[in-house]
Enzyme design. Structure first.
Site, PDB file in Angstrom:
ATOM      1  N   GLY A  46      16.397 113.832  17.617  1.00  0.00           N
ATOM      2  CA  GLY A  46      15.808 113.320  15.175  1.00  0.00           C
ATOM      3  C   GLY A  46      15.427 112.060  15.925  1.00  0.00           C
ATOM      4  CD  GLN A  51      16.058 106.708  13.384  1.00  0.00           C
ATOM      5  OE1 GLN A  51      16.006 107.302  12.720  1.00  0.00           O
ATOM      6  NE2 GLN A  51      16.919 106.022  14.460  1.00  0.00           N
ATOM      7  CD  GLU A 135      17.211 111.949  12.073  1.00  0.00           C
ATOM      8  OE1 GLU A 135      16.618 110.226  11.672  1.00  0.00           O
ATOM      9  OE2 GLU A 135      17.978 112.032  13.666  1.00  0.00           O
ATOM     10  CG  HIS A 138      18.393 107.617   9.895  1.00  0.00           C
ATOM     11  ND1 HIS A 138      18.974 106.032  10.049  1.00  0.00           N
ATOM     12  CD2 HIS A 138      18.672 108.075  11.506  1.00  0.00           C
ATOM     13  CE1 HIS A 138      19.117 106.040  11.682  1.00  0.00           C
ATOM     14  NE2 HIS A 138      19.567 106.997  11.813  1.00  0.00           N
TER      15      HIS A 138
HETATM   16  O1  K1U Z   1      19.031 109.617  14.009  1.00  0.00           O
HETATM   17  C1  K1U Z   1      18.627 109.107  15.630  1.00  0.00           C
HETATM   18  O2  K1U Z   1      18.496 108.025  15.916  1.00  0.00           O
HETATM   19  C2  K1U Z   1      18.402 110.913  16.559  1.00  0.00           C
HETATM   20  C3  K1U Z   1      19.750 111.086  16.869  1.00  0.00           C
HETATM   21  C4  K1U Z   1      20.120 112.437  16.226  1.00  0.00           C
HETATM   22  C5  K1U Z   1      21.356 112.799  16.571  1.00  0.00           C
HETATM   23  C6  K1U Z   1      22.024 113.122  17.550  1.00  0.00           C
HETATM   24  C7  K1U Z   1      23.512 113.756  17.388  1.00  0.00           C
HETATM   25  C8  K1U Z   1      24.715 114.091  16.072  1.00  0.00           C
HETATM   26  C9  K1U Z   1      22.887 113.647  15.207  1.00  0.00           C
HETATM   27  C10 K1U Z   1      21.562 113.370  15.558  1.00  0.00           C
HETATM   28  C11 K1U Z   1      19.945 111.393  18.766  1.00  0.00           C
HETATM   29  O3  K1U Z   1      19.247 111.932  18.855  1.00  0.00           O
HETATM   30  S1  K1U Z   1      20.811 111.004  19.649  1.00  0.00           S
HETATM   31  C12 K1U Z   1      20.919 110.611  21.064  1.00  0.00           C
HETATM   32  C13 K1U Z   1      21.679 112.402  21.485  1.00  0.00           C
HETATM   33  O4  K1U Z   1      20.306 112.553  21.502  1.00  0.00           O
HETATM   34  C14 K1U Z   1      22.487 112.746  21.030  1.00  0.00           C
HETATM   35  C15 K1U Z   1      23.854 111.930  21.012  1.00  0.00           C
HETATM   36  C16 K1U Z   1      24.300 112.632  21.085  1.00  0.00           C
HETATM   37  C17 K1U Z   1      24.934 114.226  20.680  1.00  0.00           C
HETATM   38  C18 K1U Z   1      23.160 115.275  21.322  1.00  0.00           C
HETATM   39  C19 K1U Z   1      22.655 114.048  21.315  1.00  0.00           C
HETATM   40 ZN    ZN Z   2      19.805 108.049  13.973  1.00  0.00          ZN
END
Ligand code: K1U
Ligand code: ZN
Length: 172
Positions: A46, A51, A135, A138
């Protein structure tokens, strides 16, 4: 298409509250396209406009295995939340390398405009529900580390500032 720089915690711009998108026009189509490219390149599931330093209510998401099912939510509004919540391991592209548990609603219902400006209602659970809640936070200027204890948050802040200082020094 263009890759956009992602703001890193504790950048104060991450705490700005986003304003509604006024019109889903060519500028917004370009922003959506650039945000999707940026999210896929960063291997995120996401990305919120906040961001990438655009303070408008727009998020992109793709929680699919094949990374071919982008979801665009413009001016999203939470219209229903389940009574049940659970603790989820979360990460954030703005807080690289940090993962911790956050309590989220199990299921939600959201209304939003899609990338074509059409009004939609979406029911979500599982990872999609978690990601939408992350999101949407954010867009309110809230980063997931703000759910953690002040002790953990301060440690993360110190670690991030050190990493950013070292990255700057390496460039010089
Ligand atoms: O908002 C962001 O920075 C994106 C974030 C979204 C998110 C990940 C995990 C839980 C809730 C929201 C990311 O994509 S972080 C990187 C990622 O791919 C990831 C990290 C942990 C679990 C699953 C995916
Ligand atoms: Zn985030």
């Amino acid at each position: 298409m263009a890759l956009l720089p992602i703001l890193c915690y504790p950048d104060p711009k991450l705490h700005k509250v986003a304003k509604p998108v006024q019109a889903v026009d060519a500028r917004v189509h370009q922003l959506v396209s650039d945000m999707l490219e940026t999210m896929y390149e960063a291997k995120g599931i996401g990305l919120a406009a906040t961001q990438v330093d655009v303070h408008e209510r727009l998020i992109v998401i793709d929680v699919s295995e094949d990374r071919q099912q982008p979801l665009v939510l413009i001016n999203p509004a939470l219209v229903w939340t389940s009574p049940e919540t659970h603790l989820n391991e979360e990460g954030c592209l703005s807080v690289p390398g940090i993962y911790d548990g956050v309590q989220r609603f199990d299921a939600i219902k959201v209304t939003a405009l899609d990338g074509a400006g059409k009004s939609r209602t979406l029911e979500a659970d599982g990872m999609l529900a978690v990601c939408i809640q992350h999101e949407m936070d954010h867009l309110l200027g809230k980063v997931f580390v703000e759910y953690l204890s002040p002790l953990k948050r301060n440690r993360i802040k110190t670690k991030m500032l050190k990493a950013q200082r070292e990255e700057r020094d390496d460039k010089d």
